[in-house]
Scaffold this motif. Structure first.
Motif, PDB file in Angstrom:
ATOM      1  N   ARG A  91       0.756  -1.291   0.027  1.00 25.25           N
ATOM      2  CA  ARG A  91      -0.049   0.075  -0.101  1.00 25.25           C
ATOM      3  C   ARG A  91       0.991   1.249  -0.035  1.00 25.25           C
ATOM      4  NH1 ARG A  91      -3.894  -1.103   4.829  1.00 25.25           N
ATOM      5  NH2 ARG A  91      -5.018   0.910   4.180  1.00 25.25           N
ATOM      6  N   LYS A  92       0.468   2.050  -0.700  1.00 25.29           N
ATOM      7  CA  LYS A  92       0.977   3.209  -0.723  1.00 25.29           C
ATOM      8  C   LYS A  92       0.747   4.554   0.305  1.00 25.29           C
ATOM      9  CE  LYS A  92       2.714   1.789  -4.849  1.00 25.29           C
ATOM     10  NZ  LYS A  92       3.730   1.051  -4.836  1.00 25.29           N
ATOM     11  N   GLU A  93       1.188   5.616   0.243  1.00 25.72           N
ATOM     12  CA  GLU A  93       0.967   6.561   1.449  1.00 25.72           C
ATOM     13  C   GLU A  93      -0.476   6.717   1.326  1.00 25.72           C
ATOM     14  OE1 GLU A  93       3.106  10.116   1.484  1.00 25.72           O
ATOM     15  OE2 GLU A  93       4.831   9.609   0.487  1.00 25.72           O
ATOM     16  N   PRO A  94      -1.218   6.989   2.560  1.00 25.00           N
ATOM     17  CA  PRO A  94      -0.519   7.241   3.562  1.00 25.00           C
ATOM     18  C   PRO A  94      -0.003   6.081   4.621  1.00 25.00           C
ATOM     19  CG  PRO A  94      -2.708   7.385   3.983  1.00 25.00           C
ATOM     20  CD  PRO A  94      -2.488   7.161   2.741  1.00 25.00           C
ATOM     21  N   TYR A  95      -0.210   4.649   4.197  1.00 23.09           N
ATOM     22  CA  TYR A  95       0.093   3.458   4.732  1.00 23.09           C
ATOM     23  C   TYR A  95       1.558   2.909   4.625  1.00 23.09           C
ATOM     24  CZ  TYR A  95      -5.070   3.494   4.679  1.00 23.09           C
ATOM     25  OH  TYR A  95      -6.418   4.054   4.886  1.00 23.09           O
ATOM     26  N   LEU A  96       1.900   2.733   3.653  1.00 21.69           N
ATOM     27  CA  LEU A  96       3.376   2.283   3.259  1.00 21.69           C
ATOM     28  C   LEU A  96       3.530   1.241   3.868  1.00 21.69           C
ATOM     29  CD1 LEU A  96       5.139   5.706   3.518  1.00 21.69           C
ATOM     30  CD2 LEU A  96       4.612   4.653   1.423  1.00 21.69           C
ATOM     31  N   SER A  97       2.472   0.174   3.752  1.00 19.00           N
ATOM     32  CA  SER A  97       2.799  -1.360   4.467  1.00 19.00           C
ATOM     33  C   SER A  97       2.502  -2.487   3.504  1.00 19.00           C
ATOM     34  CB  SER A  97       1.512  -1.353   5.511  1.00 19.00           C
ATOM     35  OG  SER A  97       0.192  -1.207   4.913  1.00 19.00           O
ATOM     36  N   THR A  98       2.627  -3.471   4.003  1.00 14.94           N
ATOM     37  CA  THR A  98       2.555  -4.714   3.311  1.00 14.94           C
ATOM     38  C   THR A  98       1.989  -5.934   4.140  1.00 14.94           C
ATOM     39  OG1 THR A  98       3.287  -6.136   1.621  1.00 14.94           O
ATOM     40  CG2 THR A  98       4.948  -5.451   3.648  1.00 14.94           C
ATOM     41  N   VAL A  99       1.433  -6.776   3.648  1.00 14.47           N
ATOM     42  CA  VAL A  99       0.962  -8.121   4.286  1.00 14.47           C
ATOM     43  C   VAL A  99       2.012  -9.239   3.831  1.00 14.47           C
ATOM     44  CG1 VAL A  99      -0.629  -9.886   4.706  1.00 14.47           C
ATOM     45  CG2 VAL A  99      -1.444  -7.552   4.341  1.00 14.47           C
ATOM     46  N   PHE A 100       2.866  -9.749   5.047  1.00 13.69           N
ATOM     47  CA  PHE A 100       3.754 -10.801   4.788  1.00 13.69           C
ATOM     48  C   PHE A 100       3.362 -11.992   5.138  1.00 13.69           C
ATOM     49  CE2 PHE A 100       7.776 -12.304   7.167  1.00 13.69           C
ATOM     50  CZ  PHE A 100       8.348 -12.734   5.952  1.00 13.69           C
ATOM     51  N   GLY A 101       3.755 -13.100   4.079  1.00 15.83           N
ATOM     52  CA  GLY A 101       3.408 -14.530   4.283  1.00 15.83           C
ATOM     53  C   GLY A 101       4.704 -15.456   3.930  1.00 15.83           C
ATOM     54  N   TYR A 102       4.769 -16.507   4.439  1.00 15.51           N
ATOM     55  CA  TYR A 102       5.987 -17.371   4.048  1.00 15.51           C
ATOM     56  C   TYR A 102       5.389 -18.783   4.272  1.00 15.51           C
ATOM     57  CZ  TYR A 102       6.429 -16.799   9.164  1.00 15.51           C
ATOM     58  OH  TYR A 102       6.202 -16.600  10.471  1.00 15.51           O
ATOM     59  N   ARG A 130       9.079   1.348  -0.801  1.00 14.56           N
ATOM     60  CA  ARG A 130       9.054   2.467   0.481  1.00 14.56           C
ATOM     61  C   ARG A 130       7.909   1.643   1.386  1.00 14.56           C
ATOM     62  NH1 ARG A 130       9.892   7.452   1.359  1.00 14.56           N
ATOM     63  NH2 ARG A 130       8.117   7.919   1.639  1.00 14.56           N
ATOM     64  N   ILE A 131       8.552   0.795   2.319  1.00 11.98           N
ATOM     65  CA  ILE A 131       7.694   0.137   3.222  1.00 11.98           C
ATOM     66  C   ILE A 131       8.093   0.586   4.705  1.00 11.98           C
ATOM     67  CG2 ILE A 131       7.119  -2.126   4.297  1.00 11.98           C
ATOM     68  CD1 ILE A 131       6.132  -1.741   1.330  1.00 11.98           C
ATOM     69  N   HIS A 132       7.043   0.983   5.414  1.00  7.50           N
ATOM     70  CA  HIS A 132       7.257   1.617   6.898  1.00  7.50           C
ATOM     71  C   HIS A 132       6.642   0.392   7.849  1.00  7.50           C
ATOM     72  CE1 HIS A 132       5.699   3.471  10.574  1.00  7.50           C
ATOM     73  NE2 HIS A 132       7.133   3.751  10.620  1.00  7.50           N
ATOM     74  N   ARG A 133       5.758  -0.560   7.385  1.00  7.72           N
ATOM     75  CA  ARG A 133       5.157  -1.388   8.172  1.00  7.72           C
ATOM     76  C   ARG A 133       4.939  -2.814   7.300  1.00  7.72           C
ATOM     77  NH1 ARG A 133       2.061  -2.070  12.766  1.00  7.72           N
ATOM     78  NH2 ARG A 133       0.062  -3.304  12.399  1.00  7.72           N
ATOM     79  N   VAL A 134       5.031  -3.776   7.984  1.00  7.50           N
ATOM     80  CA  VAL A 134       4.972  -5.185   7.588  1.00  7.50           C
ATOM     81  C   VAL A 134       4.045  -5.806   8.481  1.00  7.50           C
ATOM     82  CG1 VAL A 134       5.921  -7.294   6.923  1.00  7.50           C
ATOM     83  CG2 VAL A 134       7.074  -5.141   6.484  1.00  7.50           C
ATOM     84  N   GLU A 135       3.049  -6.381   8.185  1.00 10.19           N
ATOM     85  CA  GLU A 135       1.757  -7.248   8.818  1.00 10.19           C
ATOM     86  C   GLU A 135       2.034  -8.643   8.535  1.00 10.19           C
ATOM     87  OE1 GLU A 135      -1.822  -5.414   7.939  1.00 10.19           O
ATOM     88  OE2 GLU A 135      -1.077  -3.263   8.531  1.00 10.19           O
ATOM     89  N   ALA A 136       1.594  -9.533   9.632  1.00 10.33           N
ATOM     90  CA  ALA A 136       1.811 -10.761   9.329  1.00 10.33           C
ATOM     91  C   ALA A 136       0.848 -11.476  10.450  1.00 10.33           C
ATOM     92  CB  ALA A 136       3.135 -11.411   9.669  1.00 10.33           C
ATOM     93  N   ARG A 137       0.298 -12.723   9.700  1.00 12.55           N
ATOM     94  CA  ARG A 137      -0.891 -13.357  10.598  1.00 12.55           C
ATOM     95  C   ARG A 137      -0.429 -14.775  10.598  1.00 12.55           C
ATOM     96  NH1 ARG A 137      -2.640  -9.400   7.472  1.00 12.55           N
ATOM     97  NH2 ARG A 137      -4.333  -7.987   8.323  1.00 12.55           N
ATOM     98  N   VAL A 138      -0.720 -15.496  11.732  1.00 15.03           N
ATOM     99  CA  VAL A 138      -0.234 -16.694  12.142  1.00 15.03           C
ATOM    100  C   VAL A 138      -1.316 -17.292  12.866  1.00 15.03           C
ATOM    101  CG1 VAL A 138       1.110 -15.895  14.241  1.00 15.03           C
ATOM    102  CG2 VAL A 138       1.657 -18.139  12.888  1.00 15.03           C
ATOM    103  N   LEU A 139      -1.570 -18.630  12.693  1.00 16.68           N
ATOM    104  CA  LEU A 139      -2.473 -19.462  13.569  1.00 16.68           C
ATOM    105  C   LEU A 139      -1.796 -19.672  14.899  1.00 16.68           C
ATOM    106  CD1 LEU A 139      -3.398 -22.315  11.017  1.00 16.68           C
ATOM    107  CD2 LEU A 139      -4.837 -20.717  12.001  1.00 16.68           C
ATOM    108  N   PRO A 140      -2.603 -19.513  16.093  1.00 16.18           N
ATOM    109  CA  PRO A 140      -2.293 -19.762  17.307  1.00 16.18           C
ATOM    110  C   PRO A 140      -1.299 -20.880  17.788  1.00 16.18           C
ATOM    111  CG  PRO A 140      -4.556 -19.128  17.206  1.00 16.18           C
ATOM    112  CD  PRO A 140      -4.244 -19.391  15.802  1.00 16.18           C
ATOM    113  N   GLU A 141      -1.551 -22.000  17.190  1.00 14.25           N
ATOM    114  CA  GLU A 141      -0.825 -22.987  17.342  1.00 14.25           C
ATOM    115  C   GLU A 141       0.328 -23.349  16.635  1.00 14.25           C
ATOM    116  OE1 GLU A 141      -4.356 -24.345  14.381  1.00 14.25           O
ATOM    117  OE2 GLU A 141      -4.235 -22.891  16.233  1.00 14.25           O
TER     118      GLU A 141
END
Length: 185
Positions: A91-102, A130-141
């Protein structure tokens, strides 16, 4: 043409249709293993034509600055993909973020390859986007994945209730965030 990034033990490559066959092999041999933590894929996902088309789409999204994809292998075995990473929804400004997975090959779990590859990919991404924030989601287990995120410097931010459809039902995910401290306005 794929970009190559080297770490201590790994070769990382960005999307390239020439990688379709080793990527297909990777996903095919890990199909059952990945099914416990990822959304279901259609049967055609496990064909060379589908993976080739996916690589072409990924290259376009990378060229447009929408996403970034990396596939990694051992330096001494470059033809065998053992893991992948995606930085989706850049995402461009104003967010400058991405969602990360692996993900990483079932046979290569617990050897530190995922942390090494993710660290190298994040450094590479930060030099080209231009990335300021990286978000990730993970199963609790998924304790191994939580350890990877924490080693990379991600911070726990909370629970996303009923957030991702896996195996026919929605599952809660833990949300983690990483702030690129080297980011400059």
């Amino acid at each position: 043409m794929s970009e190559e990034i080297y770490s201590e033990r790994l070769l990382l490559r960005t999307s390239d249709p020439a990688l379709a066959a080793p990527i297909l092999s990777y996903y095919s041999r890990n199909r059952v293993f990945f099914s416990t933590a990822e959304p279901a894929f259609p049967e055609e996902y496990y064909t060379l034509s589908y993976q080739t088309n996916m690589q072409l789409q990924e290259v376009r999204r990378m060229e447009n600055g929408q996403s970034a994809y990396y596939y990694f292998s051992l330096l001494h075995e470059p033809e065998r993909i053992i893991g992948s990473m995606s930085f989706a929804n850049i995402r461009k400004e104003p967010y400058l973020s991405t969602v990360f997975g692996y993900d990483v090959d079932e046979e290569e779990q617990g050897k530190g390859y995922t942390t090494e590859a993710c660290s190298a990919a994040m450094k590479h991404l930060f030099t080209r986007s231009r990335i300021h924030r990286v978000e990730a989601r993970v199963l609790p287990e998924n304790k191994a994945s939580i350890r990877v995120l924490e080693k990379l410097g991600f911070q726990y931010e909370g629970i996303e209730r009923s957030s991702i459809l896996i195996r026919g039902s929605f599952h809660d995910h833990l949300r983690y965030g990483y702030i690129n401290e080297d980011f400059q306005l």
